[in-house]
Motif scaffolding. Structure first.
Motif, PDB file in Angstrom:
ATOM      1  N   ILE A 323       0.805  -1.029   0.086  1.00 19.42           N
ATOM      2  CA  ILE A 323       0.025   0.011  -0.073  1.00 19.42           C
ATOM      3  C   ILE A 323       0.118   1.351  -0.002  1.00 19.42           C
ATOM      4  CG2 ILE A 323      -1.680   1.179   0.903  1.00 19.42           C
ATOM      5  CD1 ILE A 323      -2.950  -1.404   1.958  1.00 19.42           C
ATOM      6  N   LEU A 324       1.694   1.045   0.629  1.00 20.15           N
ATOM      7  CA  LEU A 324       3.039   2.567   0.665  1.00 20.15           C
ATOM      8  C   LEU A 324       3.499   2.588  -0.705  1.00 20.15           C
ATOM      9  CD1 LEU A 324       4.451   2.477   4.554  1.00 20.15           C
ATOM     10  CD2 LEU A 324       2.591   3.615   3.429  1.00 20.15           C
ATOM     11  N   ILE A 325       3.813   1.465  -1.196  1.00 24.67           N
ATOM     12  CA  ILE A 325       4.802   1.730  -2.551  1.00 24.67           C
ATOM     13  C   ILE A 325       3.525   2.665  -3.477  1.00 24.67           C
ATOM     14  CG2 ILE A 325       5.652   0.013  -4.395  1.00 24.67           C
ATOM     15  CD1 ILE A 325       6.326  -1.830  -2.656  1.00 24.67           C
ATOM     16  N   PHE A 326       1.721   2.058  -3.370  1.00 23.41           N
ATOM     17  CA  PHE A 326       1.051   2.127  -4.297  1.00 23.41           C
ATOM     18  C   PHE A 326       0.989   4.011  -4.043  1.00 23.41           C
ATOM     19  CE2 PHE A 326      -3.188   3.340  -5.302  1.00 23.41           C
ATOM     20  CZ  PHE A 326      -3.468   3.555  -6.535  1.00 23.41           C
ATOM     21  N   THR A 327       1.147   4.670  -3.338  1.00 23.18           N
ATOM     22  CA  THR A 327       1.257   5.588  -2.474  1.00 23.18           C
ATOM     23  C   THR A 327       2.676   6.618  -2.882  1.00 23.18           C
ATOM     24  OG1 THR A 327       2.524   5.379  -0.276  1.00 23.18           O
ATOM     25  CG2 THR A 327      -0.322   5.779  -0.619  1.00 23.18           C
ATOM     26  N   GLY A 328       2.885   5.764  -3.308  1.00 18.62           N
ATOM     27  CA  GLY A 328       4.927   6.481  -3.994  1.00 18.62           C
ATOM     28  C   GLY A 328       5.734   6.344  -3.287  1.00 18.62           C
ATOM     29  N   ILE A 329       6.104   6.046  -2.045  1.00 17.43           N
ATOM     30  CA  ILE A 329       7.029   5.712  -1.414  1.00 17.43           C
ATOM     31  C   ILE A 329       7.982   4.839  -1.811  1.00 17.43           C
ATOM     32  CG2 ILE A 329       7.639   5.370   0.768  1.00 17.43           C
ATOM     33  CD1 ILE A 329       5.597   6.554   1.811  1.00 17.43           C
ATOM     34  N   MET A 459      11.246  17.287  -1.818  1.00 19.13           N
ATOM     35  CA  MET A 459      10.262  19.053  -1.939  1.00 19.13           C
ATOM     36  C   MET A 459      10.539  18.930  -0.586  1.00 19.13           C
ATOM     37  SD  MET A 459       5.943  19.427  -2.333  1.00 19.13           S
ATOM     38  CE  MET A 459       6.550  19.478  -4.138  1.00 19.13           C
ATOM     39  N   PHE A 460      10.599  18.333   0.944  1.00 19.56           N
ATOM     40  CA  PHE A 460      10.679  18.947   2.013  1.00 19.56           C
ATOM     41  C   PHE A 460      11.644  17.616   2.684  1.00 19.56           C
ATOM     42  CE2 PHE A 460       6.057  19.497   1.728  1.00 19.56           C
ATOM     43  CZ  PHE A 460       5.565  20.951   1.734  1.00 19.56           C
ATOM     44  N   TYR A 461      12.827  18.688   3.537  1.00 19.30           N
ATOM     45  CA  TYR A 461      13.374  17.706   4.441  1.00 19.30           C
ATOM     46  C   TYR A 461      12.514  17.138   5.930  1.00 19.30           C
ATOM     47  CZ  TYR A 461      17.558  19.429   1.457  1.00 19.30           C
ATOM     48  OH  TYR A 461      18.219  19.470   0.581  1.00 19.30           O
ATOM     49  N   GLY A 462      13.317  15.621   5.863  1.00 13.62           N
ATOM     50  CA  GLY A 462      12.685  15.049   7.029  1.00 13.62           C
ATOM     51  C   GLY A 462      13.339  15.546   8.330  1.00 13.62           C
ATOM     52  N   THR A 463      14.208  16.785   8.153  1.00 11.86           N
ATOM     53  CA  THR A 463      14.669  16.708   9.765  1.00 11.86           C
ATOM     54  C   THR A 463      14.965  17.679   9.963  1.00 11.86           C
ATOM     55  OG1 THR A 463      16.532  16.579   8.326  1.00 11.86           O
ATOM     56  CG2 THR A 463      16.589  14.428   9.251  1.00 11.86           C
ATOM     57  N   SER A 481       7.401  11.773  -3.968  1.00 15.08           N
ATOM     58  CA  SER A 481       7.517   9.942  -3.713  1.00 15.08           C
ATOM     59  C   SER A 481       8.910  10.167  -3.237  1.00 15.08           C
ATOM     60  CB  SER A 481       7.879   9.876  -5.541  1.00 15.08           C
ATOM     61  OG  SER A 481       8.597   8.332  -5.177  1.00 15.08           O
ATOM     62  N   PRO A 482       9.046  10.337  -1.733  1.00 14.73           N
ATOM     63  CA  PRO A 482      10.231   9.839  -1.423  1.00 14.73           C
ATOM     64  C   PRO A 482      11.257   8.261  -1.577  1.00 14.73           C
ATOM     65  CG  PRO A 482       8.425   9.763  -0.028  1.00 14.73           C
ATOM     66  CD  PRO A 482       7.618  10.120  -0.399  1.00 14.73           C
ATOM     67  N   SER A 483      11.917   8.340  -1.033  1.00 16.50           N
ATOM     68  CA  SER A 483      13.140   7.076  -1.209  1.00 16.50           C
ATOM     69  C   SER A 483      13.840   6.573   0.133  1.00 16.50           C
ATOM     70  CB  SER A 483      13.273   6.745  -2.975  1.00 16.50           C
ATOM     71  OG  SER A 483      14.559   8.415  -3.041  1.00 16.50           O
ATOM     72  N   TYR A 484      14.108   5.209  -0.171  1.00 13.90           N
ATOM     73  CA  TYR A 484      15.495   5.358   1.070  1.00 13.90           C
ATOM     74  C   TYR A 484      15.763   4.136   0.264  1.00 13.90           C
ATOM     75  CZ  TYR A 484      15.058   7.270   5.350  1.00 13.90           C
ATOM     76  OH  TYR A 484      15.816   7.582   7.124  1.00 13.90           O
ATOM     77  N   THR A 485      17.031   4.052   0.670  1.00  5.68           N
ATOM     78  CA  THR A 485      18.044   3.123   0.557  1.00  5.68           C
ATOM     79  C   THR A 485      18.469   1.983   1.054  1.00  5.68           C
ATOM     80  OG1 THR A 485      18.622   4.128  -1.930  1.00  5.68           O
ATOM     81  CG2 THR A 485      19.999   1.891  -1.080  1.00  5.68           C
ATOM     82  N   VAL A 486      18.597   1.201   1.351  1.00  8.04           N
ATOM     83  CA  VAL A 486      18.541   0.168   3.063  1.00  8.04           C
ATOM     84  C   VAL A 486      20.219  -1.007   2.427  1.00  8.04           C
ATOM     85  CG1 VAL A 486      18.095  -1.070   4.820  1.00  8.04           C
ATOM     86  CG2 VAL A 486      17.011   0.659   3.945  1.00  8.04           C
ATOM     87  N   GLN A 487      21.289  -1.006   3.099  1.00  6.20           N
ATOM     88  CA  GLN A 487      22.876  -2.175   2.431  1.00  6.20           C
ATOM     89  C   GLN A 487      22.874  -2.670   3.947  1.00  6.20           C
ATOM     90  OE1 GLN A 487      25.325  -0.482  -0.535  1.00  6.20           O
ATOM     91  NE2 GLN A 487      23.832   1.461  -0.393  1.00  6.20           N
ATOM     92  N   LEU A 488      22.874  -3.744   4.237  1.00  9.19           N
ATOM     93  CA  LEU A 488      23.006  -4.616   5.171  1.00  9.19           C
ATOM     94  C   LEU A 488      24.142  -4.571   4.581  1.00  9.19           C
ATOM     95  CD1 LEU A 488      19.309  -4.647   5.470  1.00  9.19           C
ATOM     96  CD2 LEU A 488      20.289  -6.359   7.180  1.00  9.19           C
TER      97      LEU A 488
END
Length: 543
Positions: A323-329, A459-463, A481-488
C-alpha cells in the motif's frame, strides 16, 4: 501667450533636472569603468592584463601581486541567477510562516511593476516585519546552501584570486554575511542594515554609507585608499556602482546577464569550505513557479502524509508495504550479510541474544525502514526523540541517557529481549558525510551488522535542528515520492575484537564508520552532534 510659453519652459526644465539627477552616472565611473560588454558578449580589456578571455569566459590569473584588493557586488559577480525572490521566500517560509510565504508569492507579480530598488524594499518589508532579531538563524543555517548552489564558477575564480575581498550586497547584511565569510572566505561584507525596534525587525533598511566608508579605511588603510593602485572593482551594471566603496577602485569591470548565462555552476568539490550542515524544511530552490507548485501540492501532501502514517502504524508489514509503495514511497534494500535472510526465517531457532544493527542517521524513520526491509520488529535506541514521536512509533523506542554505564546496561538488557538498532552518530546529517560514531555499541555484541542508509526527497526535508522535531516524519511523508535505500553490510566483530586483539572500542567504531562511508561513497568526519547544533541552532541539541 508669452506667459504660457514661460510656464511650459519652466515645467520642461524642472522635469529635465529630475531626470538628470535620477539617471546621472557617478563621476568616478567616467574615469574608472573600462570593461563594458559588447553585443558579442566579449570583454574589452585594455588596462588590466590580469584578465583574459578563454572561450568567452572571464578568467583571472594572479600576476604575483599579493596585495591586490577586490571590491565586488555579490549578486552581480558571484550569483548566476538574477532573481532574489528565492532567498526572500526562504526567509518568509523558514523564519516566518506558511502564511507569510503565501503573501510574498501573491504580492510578487505586483512588486515586479516597480524598480529593482523598490521591489527589494517591498520584499524586505513582507519577509522581515515582526521577525525577532535574536532568533534569526536563516542567514546562517539555511541560506548558505542555496547561495552556494547558485555561485557561478567563472565569477568564483575571479574573486578567489585576490588576497583581500570586500563583498558589497544589495541584500540585508543578516542574509549574506555567513555565506560570504564562512564559506567563501570574504574578509569584509557590506549589506543593508535592518532597523530594529525592541528586538524585532520592522522591515525597513538603514542608510549606512558613511559608516561603511570609515570601515573600509580601517581595512585598507588611509594610505592605500589615497593610492588605490591595488584596489579593483567588479560589478554588473553602472546602477549598482552607486555604493561609495567603488569610488576607491583603480578600475571597475562590468559583467552582464548574457555572460552570466554562459557560466557554469560551482561544483561541490570546489567549495572553499565543505557544506556539511544546513537546516530548513524546503529541499528545492523556491522560484516563483516552484513555490506556486508547493502551495498547490500542500493540501494533498498533508492528506497523503496522514494516510501513509495511518497505514504504517495500523497494518502489519506485509500488508502495509504494497500500500505504501502504491502511494509513492520507494524502499530499495540489499543484503550483503550472509546470515540476514536465514535469521529472519521462522524455522531457524532464535539465538539467545539479539542481533545488533548499527546504521548511519538520515531521518527519524531509519529504524522503521530497516524494520520494513527485514520484515521483522526491532528495538531502537535514540539519543533524543520527541515525546510525540515516541508515542506514535510502531516499533519499540528507548531513550538513552548519555551516561555510559547506564546506557551500556540498558542496551545489554534490550539485546536480551530482541534485535537492536542504534544510530551512533547521535543526530541526522543531510549531506554525503558521516559524523563521528559514538563507540558505545562496540562492546555490546560480538556480531555487529553495519547498515548503510540513504534517503532522497524532492520537496521537504524530514529533519530539523531548530524546528519542531515531532513534525519531521510528517514533512518526510509529505513528499510526492520519497525514497529510502537500505544496505546491510558484512558482519564486523565487536566485543571479542576489543578483548582479544587489543583494539579499543574507538577503533571498532571508526572501522564501522568507514565501512558505511565506503558503501555510500560518503566522507567520514570527526564532527559530532554538538558541532551540528552549535552551528545551526546555537544550542547543544537537547530535546
Amino acid at each position: 501667450m508669452a506667459t504660457y510659453t514661460s510656464l511650459f519652459r519652466a515645467i520642461i526644465f524642472f522635469f529635465s533636472r529630475i531626470l538628470h539627477e535620477h539617471f546621472k552616472t557617478p563621476r568616478y565611473l567616467h574615469r574608472k569603468v573600462s570593461n563594458v560588454l559588447y553585443p558579442s558578449f566579449q570583454l574589452k580589456l585594455q588596462k588590466w592584463p590580469s584578465f583574459f578571455l578563454a572561450s568567452n569566459e572571464l578568467i583571472f590569473t594572479n600576476d604575483g601581486n599579493d596585495e591586490q584588493t577586490l571590491i565586488f557586488n555579490v549578486e552581480e559577480t558571484l550569483l548566476k541567477s538574477s532573481s532574489l525572490f528565492p532567498y526572500f521566500m526562504l526567509v518568509a517560509f523558514e523564519a516566518g510562516s506558511v502564511l507569510r510565504a503565501l503573501i510574498l508569492l501573491i504580492s510578487y507579480p505586483f512588486t515586479c511593476l516597480f524598480s529593482k530598488e523598490m521591489r527589494l524594499k517591498m520584499m524586505v518589508m513582507v519577509c522581515f516585519f515582526g521577525i525577532k532579531k535574536d532568533g534569526f538563524m536563516v542567514g546562517r543555517a539555511i541560506l548558505p546552501k542555496f547561495f552556494l548552489e547558485d555561485v557561478g564558477l567563472e565569477g568564483f575564480k575571479v574573486v578567489t584570486k585576490f588576497k583581500r575581498k570586500v563583498g558589497v550586497s544589495d541584500l540585508p547584511h543578516v542574509m549574506v554575511e555567513s555565506f560570504l565569510r564562512e564559506y567563501l572566505e570574504v574578509d569584509y561584507v557590506v549589506g543593508k542594515e535592518l532597523k530594529v525596534f525592541h528586538g524585532y525587525f520592522i522591515g525597513l533598511m538603514e542608510d549606512n554609507k558613511k559608516m561603511v566608508v570609515n570601515d573600509l579605511k580601517s581595512i585598507l588603510g588611509d594610505g592605500e585608499i589615497l593610492d588605490n593602485s591595488n584596489v579593483f572593482g567588479v560589478s554588473g551594471t553602472k546602477s549598482t556602482l552607486n555604493h561609495p566603496f567603488f569610488s576607491f577602485c583603480k578600475e571597475i569591470y562590468l559583467t552582464s546577464e548574457e555572460t552570466k548565462k554562459k557560466w557554469q555552476y560551482l561544483p561541490r568539490e570546489n567549495y572553499p569550505k565543505p557544506l556539511i550542515f544546513h537546516d530548513g524544511r524546503l529541499a528545492f530552490r523556491p522560484t516563483p513557479i516552484s513555490t506556486l507548485a508547493l502551495f498547490l501540492w500542500l493540501p494533498f501532501g498533508i492528506i497523503l502524509a496522514i494516510f501513509r502514517g495511518v497505514i504504517a502504524l495500523s497494518l502489519p508489514h506485509k500488508i502495509a508495504t504494497p500500500i505504501l509503495i502504491f502511494t509513492g514511497i520507494r524502499l530499495l534494500s540489499s543484503f550483503s550479510h550472509p546470515t540476514t535472510k536465514s535469521t529472519t526465517s521462522s524455522k531457524v531457532k532464535k539465538p539467545s541474544k539479539g542481533q545488533l544493527y548499527v546504521c548511519n542517521h538520515r531521518t527519524l524513520l531509519d529504524p522503521l525502514y530497516l524494520s520494513y526491509a527485514l520484515q521483522k520488529p526491532l528495538i531502537a535506541v535514540t539519543y533524543s526523540l520527541s515525546r510525540l514521536s515516541e508515542m506514535l512509533a510502531p516499533i519499540k523506542t528507548v531513550r538513552l541517557t548519555r551516561n555510559r554505564e547506564k546506557d551500556s546496561n540498558m542496551m545489554e538488557k534490550l539485546l536480551n529481549e530482541g534485535d537492536l538498532v542504534v544510530c551512533p552518530e547521535g543526530t541526522t546529517c543531510r549531506e554525503p558525510y558521516l559524523l563521528r560514531f559514538s563507540p558505545l555499541f562496540a562492546e555490546m555484541n560480538d556480531q555487529i551488522i553495519p547498515v548503510a542508509m540513504d534517503c532522497n526527497v524532492t520537496m521537504f526535508y524530514g529533519t530539523t535542528a531548530s524546528g519542531l522535531k515531532c513534525l519531521d516524519p510528517i514533512f518526510f511523508l509529505m513528499n510526492p515520492s520519497p525514497s529510502y535505500t537500505v544496505q546491510l553490510l558484512g558482519t564486523v566483530s565487536g566485543s571479542s575484537t576489543c578483548q582479544d586483539q587489543g583494539q579499543s572500542r574507538f577503533d571498532v567504531a571508526n572501522h564501522v564508520q568507514r565501512e558505511i562511508g565506503e558503501a555510500l561513497s560518503f566522507e567520514c568526519t570527526k564532527l559530532t552532534r554538538k558541532d551540528k547544533y552549535l552551528i545551526l541552532a546555537g544550542n547543544n541539541g537537547v530535546v
